[in-house]
Design an enzyme around this catalytic site. Structure first.
Site, PDB file in Angstrom:
ATOM      1  N   ASN A   6       8.269   7.713  -4.624  1.00 48.75           N
ATOM      2  CA  ASN A   6       7.958   7.529  -3.539  1.00 48.75           C
ATOM      3  C   ASN A   6       8.424   7.849  -2.793  1.00 48.75           C
ATOM      4  O   ASN A   6       9.157   7.325  -2.656  1.00 48.75           O
ATOM      5  CB  ASN A   6       8.069   5.795  -3.721  1.00 48.75           C
ATOM      6  CG  ASN A   6       7.075   5.021  -2.587  1.00 48.75           C
ATOM      7  OD1 ASN A   6       6.201   5.604  -1.717  1.00 48.75           O
ATOM      8  ND2 ASN A   6       7.263   3.281  -3.429  1.00 48.75           N
ATOM      9  N   ARG A  89       4.099   8.967  -5.790  1.00 46.68           N
ATOM     10  CA  ARG A  89       2.713   7.306  -5.456  1.00 46.68           C
ATOM     11  C   ARG A  89       1.950   8.004  -4.397  1.00 46.68           C
ATOM     12  O   ARG A  89       3.360   8.217  -3.239  1.00 46.68           O
ATOM     13  CB  ARG A  89       3.555   6.297  -4.889  1.00 46.68           C
ATOM     14  CG  ARG A  89       3.006   5.334  -4.257  1.00 46.68           C
ATOM     15  CD  ARG A  89       3.451   3.780  -4.616  1.00 46.68           C
ATOM     16  NE  ARG A  89       3.189   2.611  -3.686  1.00 46.68           N
ATOM     17  CZ  ARG A  89       3.198   1.804  -3.131  1.00 46.68           C
ATOM     18  NH1 ARG A  89       5.047   0.905  -3.396  1.00 46.68           N
ATOM     19  NH2 ARG A  89       2.218   0.685  -2.515  1.00 46.68           N
ATOM     20  N   HIS A 178      -2.686  -1.207  -2.798  1.00 48.23           N
ATOM     21  CA  HIS A 178      -2.252  -2.159  -4.341  1.00 48.23           C
ATOM     22  C   HIS A 178      -2.387  -1.710  -5.665  1.00 48.23           C
ATOM     23  O   HIS A 178      -1.706  -2.220  -6.734  1.00 48.23           O
ATOM     24  CB  HIS A 178      -1.478  -3.830  -3.798  1.00 48.23           C
ATOM     25  CG  HIS A 178      -0.195  -4.235  -2.706  1.00 48.23           C
ATOM     26  ND1 HIS A 178      -0.402  -4.781  -1.871  1.00 48.23           N
ATOM     27  CD2 HIS A 178       0.547  -3.377  -2.759  1.00 48.23           C
ATOM     28  CE1 HIS A 178       0.469  -5.127  -1.106  1.00 48.23           C
ATOM     29  NE2 HIS A 178       1.402  -4.165  -1.490  1.00 48.23           N
ATOM     30  N   ARG A 239       3.116  -8.101   9.343  1.00 51.79           N
ATOM     31  CA  ARG A 239       1.640  -8.230   9.193  1.00 51.79           C
ATOM     32  C   ARG A 239       0.934  -9.596   9.329  1.00 51.79           C
ATOM     33  O   ARG A 239       1.208 -10.122   8.766  1.00 51.79           O
ATOM     34  CB  ARG A 239       1.370  -6.851   8.071  1.00 51.79           C
ATOM     35  CG  ARG A 239       2.218  -5.763   8.607  1.00 51.79           C
ATOM     36  CD  ARG A 239       0.976  -5.450   7.492  1.00 51.79           C
ATOM     37  NE  ARG A 239       1.722  -4.026   6.733  1.00 51.79           N
ATOM     38  CZ  ARG A 239       2.415  -3.440   5.383  1.00 51.79           C
ATOM     39  NH1 ARG A 239       1.575  -4.706   4.791  1.00 51.79           N
ATOM     40  NH2 ARG A 239       3.018  -2.808   4.657  1.00 51.79           N
ATOM     41  N   GLU A 387       5.581  -0.882 -10.800  1.00 50.60           N
ATOM     42  CA  GLU A 387       4.310   0.407 -10.290  1.00 50.60           C
ATOM     43  C   GLU A 387       4.740   1.628 -10.783  1.00 50.60           C
ATOM     44  O   GLU A 387       3.934   2.570 -11.219  1.00 50.60           O
ATOM     45  CB  GLU A 387       4.529   0.518  -8.997  1.00 50.60           C
ATOM     46  CG  GLU A 387       3.683  -0.863  -8.066  1.00 50.60           C
ATOM     47  CD  GLU A 387       3.756  -1.258  -7.223  1.00 50.60           C
ATOM     48  OE1 GLU A 387       5.008  -1.428  -6.965  1.00 50.60           O
ATOM     49  OE2 GLU A 387       2.710  -0.974  -6.021  1.00 50.60           O
TER      50      GLU A 387
END
Ligand code: AMP
Length: 400
Positions: A6, A89, A178, A239, A387
């Site tokens: 990642n 990823r 996601h 956010r 993940e």
């Protein structure tokens, strides 16, 4: 072995798996190369011990070489060629990539084309892919995309109510993110319920620093809360989630800033941090609210706003599923660990009778636990997402 990567513009996070037992990949080591292009710092965690190196990393290729050399030095691996596959990823695959793909020139071009949609994420992934291509030329390179799981959404879920030409000409639509986590949780639920994936209806709440929810209908994404970018939907660490779009021009004028600067505030200084003025971290806010610190009232309000948003989407998604919901699942940092957010969100769902078992909600658990009582209309679960393992399994499929 398979390496899962990642990467960002200045960092590469990695995890190495032994895949000799195909159905049960075992994680050997994990680590992080960071401060790439600054000075370089590499951490490798092996058997609960952290090894730290300050290898110089002028670019991603130097970082890759340093990771591979340290693997040999730490005797994680004898022959680097034993790494047969690398799973990356990648955040944005646009509307072309609908499943994990081998990183051919054409697919790399698609990642590049999508830089305009994910300027903060796709460039780092692409640079890392090219560096690993040079560092491990014989390994199979596979890309897993955060957006691809959501490509099954119908038009009525992904279209914005703006001029249709914005979608046709500029690809303005909801993509969602996601997806790797939602896919993993869906597969885990298929095992837990002993049901075919295609038969599952789920509402998944991936609540981490970034947070989004997914309505899974017949095993596929039907709707999700993030949009063109990860700014939309739920309230997150920093956010804002959904707001009235006119706030942009109004605050640009009031603060004498341009639209990019205001968007930056919506991304980096809003959400939990913006409302609480305490922290972007849920643990800090929960502590402040329950230990009655100076800002307890604001912390409490932040928790209320956060849970309310989650509840609103649960109700919306239950409606999409005509009430036919196999489970509501909480996952990621907050979803897996915050009993407060889980119970507060569920309390705010008034259209279903959901009963949380207080003890189970607060109990330690390994991989998953049901936290609702038998009286609950819908079972509620906390499930740990993984993940990296999902990317490893997808990469493995390309090695057969
Ligand atoms: P992630 O991005 O998935 O790593 O999630 C990070 C978020 O999870 C942060 O807001 C953390 O505060 C939150 N988190 C982690 N552990 C806990 C916990 N025990 N209780 C509440 N929030 C937690």
């Amino acid at each position: 072995m398979i390496l899962v990567v990642n990467a960002g513009s200045s960092s590469i996070k990695f995890k190495l798996y032994d895949i000799s037992q195909k159905n049960n990949p075992i994680s050997l080591v994990e680590g992080l190369a960071e401060r790439i292009k600054v000075d370089g710092a590499l951490t490798i965690k092996m058997n609960d011990k952290k090894h730290q190196f300050d290898d110089k990393m002028d670019d991603h290729l130097m970082a890759v070489k340093s990771i591979l050399n340290r693997f040999k030095e730490l005797k994680v691996i004898e022959n680097i060629e034993d790494i047969k596959g690398i799973g990356f990823r990648v955040v944005h695959g646009g509307d072309k990539i609908v499943k994990p793909v081998e990183l051919t020139d054409e697919n790399k071009k698609t990642i590049e084309e999508n830089i305009r949609l994910a300027p903060l994420h796709n460039p780092g992934a692409l640079t890392a892919i090219e560096a690993f291509e040079k560092g491990l030329p014989n390994a199979k390179l596979v890309g897993c995309f955060d957006t691809s799981f959501h490509q099954t959404m119908p038009e009525k879920s992904f279209l914005y109510t703006v001029p249709y030409s914005w979608y046709k000409e500029y690809k303005v639509r909801k993509y969602g993110f996601h997806g790797i986590s939602f896919d993993y949780i869906t597969e885990e639920c298929a095992k837990i319920f002993n049901k075919k994936k295609e038969k599952l209806n789920l509402i998944i709440c991936h609540l981490g620093n970034g947070a989004s929810m997914c309505c899974v209908k017949h095993g596929q994404s039907f709707d999700t809360t993030m949009g063109l970018t990860p700014l939309a939907g739920l309230m997150m660490g920093t956010r804002s989630g959904d707001i009235d779009a006119s706030i942009l021009q109004y605050m640009a004028k009031e603060l004498n800033k341009d639209v990019y600067e205001i968007t930056d505030i919506l991304n980096k200084q809003s959400g939990l941090l913006g409302i609480s003025e305490i922290s972007s971290d849920m643990r800090d806010i929960t502590n402040e609210a329950f230990h009655k610190g100076e800002n307890a009232n604001r912390a409490y309000l932040t928790l209320e706003l956060y849970s309310e948003r989650v509840a609103e989407y649960i109700v919306k998604y239950a409606n999409h599923l005509q009430g036919n919901v196999d489970a509501i699942v909480f996952t990621a940092g907050i979803g897996e660990n915050s009993s407060v957010i889980r119970s507060w969100a569920m309390e705010r769902v008034k259209l279903m009778n959901i009963e949380i078992d207080k003890e189970k909600n607060e109990a330690d658990y390994d991989l998953y636990m049901e936290i609702s009582t038998p009286n609950s209309d819908v079972p509620v679960f906390k499930i740990r997402t993984d993940e990296e393992l999902m990317i490893c399994k997808e990469t493995l499929k390309f090695l057969k």
